[in-house]
Design an enzyme around this catalytic site. Structure first.
Site, short mmCIF file in Angstrom:
data_model
loop_
_atom_site.label_atom_id
_atom_site.label_comp_id
_atom_site.label_asym_id
_atom_site.label_seq_id
_atom_site.Cartn_x
_atom_site.Cartn_y
_atom_site.Cartn_z
N PRO A 66 0.79 -1.24 0.00
CA PRO A 66 0.00 0.00 0.00
C PRO A 66 0.82 1.29 0.00
O PRO A 66 0.56 2.18 -0.81
CB PRO A 66 -0.83 -0.11 1.29
CG PRO A 66 -0.90 -1.57 1.59
CD PRO A 66 0.39 -2.14 1.10
N THR A 96 3.34 2.47 -5.05
CA THR A 96 3.53 3.92 -5.19
C THR A 96 3.91 4.46 -3.82
O THR A 96 3.10 4.41 -2.88
CB THR A 96 2.23 4.61 -5.67
OG1 THR A 96 1.87 4.04 -6.93
CG2 THR A 96 2.45 6.10 -5.84
N LYS A 171 5.82 9.15 -11.47
CA LYS A 171 4.45 8.66 -11.21
C LYS A 171 3.64 9.72 -10.43
O LYS A 171 2.48 9.98 -10.71
CB LYS A 171 4.54 7.34 -10.44
CG LYS A 171 3.34 6.94 -9.63
CD LYS A 171 2.32 6.17 -10.41
CE LYS A 171 1.05 6.00 -9.57
NZ LYS A 171 0.01 5.24 -10.14
P1 NAD Z 1 -4.32 -3.21 -1.70
O1 NAD Z 1 -4.51 -2.59 -0.36
O2 NAD Z 1 -5.50 -3.79 -2.41
O3 NAD Z 1 -3.20 -4.36 -1.62
C1 NAD Z 1 -2.07 -4.32 -0.83
C2 NAD Z 1 -1.76 -5.72 -0.34
O4 NAD Z 1 -0.55 -5.71 0.40
C3 NAD Z 1 -2.84 -6.28 0.61
O5 NAD Z 1 -3.26 -7.54 0.16
C4 NAD Z 1 -2.12 -6.36 1.95
O6 NAD Z 1 -2.58 -7.41 2.78
C5 NAD Z 1 -0.69 -6.58 1.51
N1 NAD Z 1 0.33 -6.25 2.50
C6 NAD Z 1 0.41 -5.16 3.29
N2 NAD Z 1 1.52 -5.22 4.06
C7 NAD Z 1 2.13 -6.38 3.74
C8 NAD Z 1 3.33 -7.01 4.20
N3 NAD Z 1 4.10 -6.47 5.12
N4 NAD Z 1 3.65 -8.20 3.68
C9 NAD Z 1 2.86 -8.78 2.73
N5 NAD Z 1 1.74 -8.23 2.25
C10 NAD Z 1 1.37 -7.05 2.76
O7 NAD Z 1 -3.62 -2.09 -2.60
P2 NAD Z 1 -3.57 -2.02 -4.20
O8 NAD Z 1 -4.78 -1.33 -4.72
O9 NAD Z 1 -3.20 -3.37 -4.72
O10 NAD Z 1 -2.35 -1.00 -4.41
C11 NAD Z 1 -1.00 -1.40 -4.22
C12 NAD Z 1 -0.10 -0.25 -4.64
O11 NAD Z 1 -0.35 0.07 -6.01
C13 NAD Z 1 -0.34 1.05 -3.86
O12 NAD Z 1 0.90 1.65 -3.58
C14 NAD Z 1 -1.18 1.89 -4.80
O13 NAD Z 1 -1.00 3.29 -4.59
C15 NAD Z 1 -0.63 1.46 -6.15
N6 NAD Z 1 -1.57 1.62 -7.26
C16 NAD Z 1 -2.86 1.23 -7.13
C17 NAD Z 1 -3.76 1.39 -8.19
C18 NAD Z 1 -5.20 0.97 -8.07
O14 NAD Z 1 -6.00 1.35 -8.95
N7 NAD Z 1 -5.59 0.20 -7.04
C19 NAD Z 1 -3.30 1.96 -9.40
C20 NAD Z 1 -1.95 2.31 -9.53
C21 NAD Z 1 -1.10 2.13 -8.43
#
Ligand code: NAD
Length: 295
Positions: A66, A96, A171
């Protein structure tokens, strides 16, 4: 075949890991949520129950977490990815996060004998599912070359922005501009409608005039103008306001640290923070139109 570990199987990470599976890799997957690991294991991935187990045999480690604190903790904190990964492994962080965190973590990794790049993505969940993400990479040219075939299994366009942290900076610049464009487009459409214009007609005029931009072409915020976008579905799905607020916070920190003047970025940040405080955090960022119309 290259052994890949994939850590962080959320909205983005799960479909990215699934695309690795579809192109013949068999990643070892880990998330703090066991059910996320099980889902990928059902599709053929190797499940791991600790970070150490996930990375022990990996030539390449991909992380998709995250925010900055999660990345710092995973790599340097209690789980200590850097202590358990194989010497010489290539570490690719796709989250990000703040450029300064990316630089710090990569510095530690390189000091300990790893290669590391930041590779944040653009394209959202739909792009992650379709394997059409854009990767914006910061790191050495050699590490970029090494990562390229793996990133191409999950994305279509891969850019090398510069040294470690440069991917994150690029980004963040993009998302600040996107927030400004979405807010401006929402203002123009709302003002036109308040003056009896049809939003569909106005959108066509703007698209073909000097105010045209990506939000009008691909992501119209006005309900009823475009099909298949979040505004056509009560602003469900898409890119969450919560994430846009996070990215704008990173942009404002970056602007402050580099003494960059970003008056429109500041205004967009304030508008999006108020929009989130009004309860829109879990909706798509194009819903900013609703807050603008209320004002
Ligand atoms: P999300 O919250 O759905 O997924 C994050 C995952 O990481 C979760 O499954 C969580 O359990 C896991 N996690 C957290 N801490 C952890 C650890 N210490 N060890 C293992 N797993 C761990 O978030 P997302 O939507 O998948 O986004 C991820 C990244 O991508 C973010 O930085 C976000 O800003 C970026 N991003 C997201 C989007 C979007 O549309 N969702 C688009 C572009 C970029």
């Amino acid at each position: 075949m290259t052994n890949i570990a994939f850590i962080g199987l959320g909205n983005m990470g799960a479909p990215m890991a699934a695309n690795l599976l579809q192109t013949g890799y068999r990643p070892t997957v880990y998330d703090i949520l066991p059910e996320a690991v099980e889902k990928l294991a059902d599709q053929g991935a190797r499940p791991a129950s600790t970070v150490a187990e996930a990375v022990a045999e990996a030539d390449v480690v991909v992380t998709m977490l995250p925010a900055s604190e999660h990345v710092r903790d995973l790599y340097l904190g209690e789980g200590q990815l850097l202590r358990h990964a194989r010497q010489g492994a290539l570490l690719i962080d796709c989250s990000t996060i703040a450029p300064k965190t990316a630089i710090y973590v990569a510095g530690e990794a390189i000091r300990l004998g790893f290669e590391m790049i930041d590779a944040p993505v653009s394209g959202g969940v739909a792009g992650a599912i379709a394997g059409t993400l854009t990767f914006i990479v910061g790191g050495s040219a050699a590490s970029f070359e090494r990562a390229d075939p793996i990133l191409h299994t999950m994305g279509r366009k891969i850019f090398h922005a510069g040294h470690n942290g440069a991917g994150q900076t690029a980004k963040i610049c993009n998302n600040m501009l996107l927030a400004i464009q979405m807010t401006g487009t929402s203002e123009a459409l709302s003002m036109g409608v308040a003056n009896n214009l049809d939003p569909k007609v106005l959108s066509e005029i703007l698209k073909n005039s000097s105010g045209g931009n990506w939000t009008l072409n691909a992501y119209n915020p006005y309900p009823g103008v475009m099909e298949g976008v979040p505004s056509a579905n009560q602003y469900e799905g898409g890119f969450l306001v919560d994430l846009m607020v996070k990215d704008l916070g990173l942009a404002m920190d970056t602007a402050k640290e580099s003494c960059s003047s970003t008056p429109l970025g500041m205004l967009a940040t304030e508008l999006y923070r108020n929009h989130k405080a009004a309860g829109w955090g879990r909706k798509d960022f194009s819903s900013i139109l609703k807050t603008i119309q209320e004002k």
